[in-house]
Structures are given as C-alpha cells and as structure tokens.
Scaffold this motif. Structure first.
Motif, PDB file in Angstrom:
ATOM      1  N   ARG A 112       0.311 -16.501  -7.821  1.00 54.62           N
ATOM      2  CA  ARG A 112       0.434 -15.058  -7.572  1.00 54.62           C
ATOM      3  C   ARG A 112      -0.427 -14.603  -6.404  1.00 54.62           C
ATOM      4  O   ARG A 112      -0.188 -13.536  -5.840  1.00 54.62           O
ATOM      5  N   ARG A 113      -1.424 -15.399  -6.043  1.00 51.41           N
ATOM      6  CA  ARG A 113      -2.157 -15.095  -4.805  1.00 51.41           C
ATOM      7  C   ARG A 113      -1.322 -15.456  -3.593  1.00 51.41           C
ATOM      8  O   ARG A 113      -1.260 -14.714  -2.619  1.00 51.41           O
ATOM      9  N   ARG A 114      -0.660 -16.609  -3.668  1.00 54.88           N
ATOM     10  CA  ARG A 114       0.136 -17.068  -2.531  1.00 54.88           C
ATOM     11  C   ARG A 114       1.432 -16.273  -2.371  1.00 54.88           C
ATOM     12  O   ARG A 114       1.997 -16.221  -1.282  1.00 54.88           O
ATOM     13  N   ILE A 115       1.885 -15.684  -3.471  1.00 56.72           N
ATOM     14  CA  ILE A 115       3.136 -14.924  -3.447  1.00 56.72           C
ATOM     15  C   ILE A 115       2.837 -13.539  -4.003  1.00 56.72           C
ATOM     16  O   ILE A 115       2.844 -13.311  -5.212  1.00 56.72           O
ATOM     17  N   GLY A 116       2.533 -12.598  -3.106  1.00 55.39           N
ATOM     18  CA  GLY A 116       2.177 -11.247  -3.521  1.00 55.39           C
ATOM     19  C   GLY A 116       3.406 -10.435  -3.899  1.00 55.39           C
ATOM     20  O   GLY A 116       4.539 -10.803  -3.595  1.00 55.39           O
ATOM     21  N   MET A 117       3.166  -9.297  -4.556  1.00 54.38           N
ATOM     22  CA  MET A 117       4.288  -8.483  -5.007  1.00 54.38           C
ATOM     23  C   MET A 117       3.981  -7.007  -4.856  1.00 54.38           C
ATOM     24  O   MET A 117       2.868  -6.541  -5.151  1.00 54.38           O
ATOM     25  N   VAL A 118       5.010  -6.260  -4.403  1.00 51.27           N
ATOM     26  CA  VAL A 118       4.952  -4.805  -4.300  1.00 51.27           C
ATOM     27  C   VAL A 118       6.064  -4.256  -5.187  1.00 51.27           C
ATOM     28  O   VAL A 118       7.218  -4.663  -5.051  1.00 51.27           O
ATOM     29  N   PHE A 119       5.702  -3.326  -6.073  1.00 49.69           N
ATOM     30  CA  PHE A 119       6.639  -2.891  -7.088  1.00 49.69           C
ATOM     31  C   PHE A 119       7.421  -1.651  -6.659  1.00 49.69           C
ATOM     32  O   PHE A 119       7.177  -1.058  -5.606  1.00 49.69           O
ATOM     33  N   GLN A 120       8.362  -1.270  -7.527  1.00 43.23           N
ATOM     34  CA  GLN A 120       9.282  -0.184  -7.213  1.00 43.23           C
ATOM     35  C   GLN A 120       8.553   1.133  -6.984  1.00 43.23           C
ATOM     36  O   GLN A 120       8.831   1.847  -6.023  1.00 43.23           O
ATOM     37  N   ARG A 121       7.638   1.449  -7.874  1.00 41.27           N
ATOM     38  CA  ARG A 121       6.864   2.677  -7.721  1.00 41.27           C
ATOM     39  C   ARG A 121       5.445   2.326  -7.292  1.00 41.27           C
ATOM     40  O   ARG A 121       4.870   1.354  -7.787  1.00 41.27           O
ATOM     41  N   PRO A 122       4.884   3.111  -6.387  1.00 42.45           N
ATOM     42  CA  PRO A 122       3.504   2.837  -5.971  1.00 42.45           C
ATOM     43  C   PRO A 122       2.586   2.820  -7.188  1.00 42.45           C
ATOM     44  O   PRO A 122       2.665   3.697  -8.058  1.00 42.45           O
ATOM     45  N   ASN A 123       1.726   1.822  -7.263  1.00 43.02           N
ATOM     46  CA  ASN A 123       0.834   1.701  -8.420  1.00 43.02           C
ATOM     47  C   ASN A 123      -0.597   1.408  -7.992  1.00 43.02           C
ATOM     48  O   ASN A 123      -1.173   0.383  -8.378  1.00 43.02           O
ATOM     49  N   PRO A 124      -1.194   2.296  -7.168  1.00 45.55           N
ATOM     50  CA  PRO A 124      -2.595   2.060  -6.801  1.00 45.55           C
ATOM     51  C   PRO A 124      -3.481   2.123  -8.034  1.00 45.55           C
ATOM     52  O   PRO A 124      -3.187   2.823  -9.007  1.00 45.55           O
ATOM     53  N   PHE A 125      -4.578   1.366  -7.995  1.00 44.31           N
ATOM     54  CA  PHE A 125      -5.535   1.418  -9.089  1.00 44.31           C
ATOM     55  C   PHE A 125      -6.290   2.755  -9.030  1.00 44.31           C
ATOM     56  O   PHE A 125      -6.429   3.348  -7.947  1.00 44.31           O
ATOM     57  N   PRO A 126      -6.802   3.232 -10.151  1.00 40.55           N
ATOM     58  CA  PRO A 126      -7.600   4.468 -10.131  1.00 40.55           C
ATOM     59  C   PRO A 126      -8.996   4.206  -9.566  1.00 40.55           C
ATOM     60  O   PRO A 126     -10.015   4.348 -10.234  1.00 40.55           O
ATOM     61  N   LYS A 127      -8.998   3.761  -8.328  1.00 45.02           N
ATOM     62  CA  LYS A 127     -10.224   3.420  -7.607  1.00 45.02           C
ATOM     63  C   LYS A 127     -10.137   4.016  -6.206  1.00 45.02           C
ATOM     64  O   LYS A 127      -9.113   4.602  -5.828  1.00 45.02           O
ATOM     65  N   THR A 128     -11.184   3.846  -5.426  1.00 43.86           N
ATOM     66  CA  THR A 128     -11.151   4.322  -4.048  1.00 43.86           C
ATOM     67  C   THR A 128     -10.169   3.505  -3.227  1.00 43.86           C
ATOM     68  O   THR A 128      -9.751   2.409  -3.629  1.00 43.86           O
ATOM     69  N   ILE A 129      -9.815   4.022  -2.075  1.00 43.63           N
ATOM     70  CA  ILE A 129      -8.935   3.290  -1.168  1.00 43.63           C
ATOM     71  C   ILE A 129      -9.559   1.935  -0.834  1.00 43.63           C
ATOM     72  O   ILE A 129      -8.890   0.891  -0.877  1.00 43.63           O
ATOM     73  N   TYR A 130     -10.844   1.936  -0.533  1.00 41.29           N
ATOM     74  CA  TYR A 130     -11.552   0.694  -0.200  1.00 41.29           C
ATOM     75  C   TYR A 130     -11.473  -0.292  -1.355  1.00 41.29           C
ATOM     76  O   TYR A 130     -11.146  -1.477  -1.169  1.00 41.29           O
ATOM     77  N   GLU A 131     -11.763   0.173  -2.570  1.00 39.69           N
ATOM     78  CA  GLU A 131     -11.804  -0.725  -3.721  1.00 39.69           C
ATOM     79  C   GLU A 131     -10.420  -1.247  -4.089  1.00 39.69           C
ATOM     80  O   GLU A 131     -10.289  -2.348  -4.625  1.00 39.69           O
ATOM     81  N   ASN A 132      -9.377  -0.469  -3.824  1.00 38.75           N
ATOM     82  CA  ASN A 132      -8.021  -0.953  -4.062  1.00 38.75           C
ATOM     83  C   ASN A 132      -7.750  -2.200  -3.242  1.00 38.75           C
ATOM     84  O   ASN A 132      -7.205  -3.184  -3.748  1.00 38.75           O
TER      85      ASN A 132
END
Length: 284
Positions: A112-132
């Motif tokens: 899963r590190r070598r093959i990243g994934m972006v999902f249908q709806r944006p799902n940022p973590f409840p963290k700062t932009i930097y920490e995301n």
C-alpha cells in the motif's frame, strides 16, 4: 545487377544507396503492473471475473463501465484494500514489476506504500495541512524536521497545492475547499513515494473548475507515476487516459472486462458493440 546486403561479424552491411530492410514493429514494453485472470470474491460471490489487464509505466489507464460492474472492486484489489473486507479473496495474480503482490509473505503495508490510493470523496485527516502530508512518511521511519519540511513542500507542489496553502500549513486540512482537499489527499498519497497511484472516481464530488484542476494534475503526475483511474465520466476518460478498459456485468452479476485498448481506439473504433453503445451514451 542489384547489390545485396551481406553479413559480416554478425552484422548486416547495407550497400551505399540501398534502402535498409524494413523493421518489424517494436515490442510493447512490459507493463508496470498487471492482473492475470484475476477474480475477486466476497465469500462465495464472485464480483470480478478473470480480468487480465496490463497497466503501462507512467501512463494513465481508465477503467469504465456501468454501475455495479466491479470497477472499484478491481481497483481496490490492486493494492489489496479488499483484504480489509471480511471473506474477500482472489484467484489469479496481481503483479508489480513482475512481483506477485498476493504471494505468501508479501508485506501488505509495503504494497500500500508502493501503490497509493485516492478515494471518491476527499478524506483529509482531522489534522493540519502539514500533518496530513507528513502522516505517511512518519510511518516508515525517523525523518528529521528539515527532511520532513522538504517532503511536505515537494508533495504539495506535486499536487499543485503549495502556492495556495504555503502560508497556512498549520491550519486544518478540513478547512480547505473540496477540490483543495482532494489535492491534499493526492499530496498525502505521493508523499511516501509510491510507484502507482490509484484514483477511484476522484472528481465525482467536485465542481467543474476543481475537476479541471485534478485532470491537469493527473497529466503532470503521470510523468512520475503510473496512474489507474475509475470514472463514470466518459469525457474525462477520453481526455486524461492513455488506455481504457471497458467492464460489463455478466448474467451471474460478476464484472468482466470486455475490451481493452488505447483510449482513442475505445472511443472511436471499439470492437465490441456494448462498448460502442456505452461510450456513445446509448447504454448505461
């Protein structure tokens, strides 16, 4: 009398003024990633049936087809996200640079590190932009503050977001617009230096302006990454992808790939009537 080419020391010598012999077509490069007779099951139900799909290095492969035909299931099998579903299993193979990703002893976290994934709806973590963005790299080892700063900036630049957020890295990623959140998720995915990026309907929740930005970003990202995208948007598939796989549901409700080719061929000269009906809007 016409002078003929001669052989010398294993080389063909063509006389001056003679036309060189025509060469055959160059062999297609080996795919970066490939499924071979891949079937995906949820317990006894087969959701995807015997799909063989090559994905070329630094190209965009689109997977299209009507709802329920197994597109997202196929996509999630590429980085073993389906492992998280109880009772799921596969038959066949998924390879990355020839390595069987489902072989015994394979490190799923590394897959899963070598093959990243972006999902249908944006799902940022409840963290700062930097920490995301820093979240993934921190999982894989100790990194100095200066190195992490470089990774965050580089990743945000790759996601075409740096200029918009460089002065608010300590603000919550949840405060960004939908399109910015999706690009933040892309930055988070590329921060761990994957080889392949999977995108599951990445623009379906975005407005047209944000969609255009994501599509432009895909064209930049494919200079460094192999990209596989699932989309219902035929125009999007035609605009951004190099190759397209067409999927349909069989009578037993298993999804199968009915056609695969260069995108221009799929949209202008498809071989299967079902593909022609789907891409022209007469079906689905």
């Amino acid at each position: 009398m016409t002078e003929q080419p001669t052989q010398a020391a294993g080389m063909t010598i063509v006389p001056a003024g003679a036309e060189p012999a025509p060469r055959g077509p160059a062999a297609a490069p080996a795919p970066k990633m490939k499924t071979e007779s891949l079937s995906v099951y949820y317990s006894a139900f087969r959701a995807v049936a015997e799909v063989t799909l090559p994905m070329q290095d630094r190209k965009i492969t689109a997977i299209i087809g009507p709802s329920g035909c197994g597109k997202s299931t196929l996509l999630r099998s590429l980085n073993r996200m389906n492992d998280l579903v109880s009772g799921s299993h596969i038959e066949g193979k998924v390879t990355l640079d020839g390595e069987d990703l489902y072989a015994p002893g394979v490190d799923v976290v590394d897959v899963r590190r070598r093959i990243g994934m972006v999902f249908q709806r944006p799902n940022p973590f409840p963290k700062t932009i930097y920490e995301n963005v820093a979240f993934g790299p921190r999982l894989y080892g100790r990194i100095s503050k200066s190195e992490m700063d470089d990774i965050v900036e580089r990743s945000l630049r790759r996601a075409a977001l740096w200029d918009e957020v460089k002065d608010k890295l300590k603000q919550s990623g949840m405060a960004l617009s939908g399109g910015q959140q999706q690009r933040l998720c892309i930055a988070r995915a590329v921060a761990v230096e994957p080889e392949v990026v999977l995108m599951d309907e990445p623009c379906s929740a975005l407005d047209p302006v944000a969609t255009i930005k994501i599509e432009e970003l895909m064209q930049e990202l494919k200079k460094e990454y192999t990209i596989v995208i699932v989309t219902h948007n035929m125009q999007q598939a035609a605009r951004v992808s190099d190759f397209t796989a067409m999927m349909m549901m069989r009578p037993d409700r298993a999804g199968e790939m009915i056609e695969f080719s260069e995108t221009q061929t799929i949209f202008t000269k498809p071989k299967d009537k079902r593909t022609e009906d789907y891409v022209s809007g007469r079906f689905g």
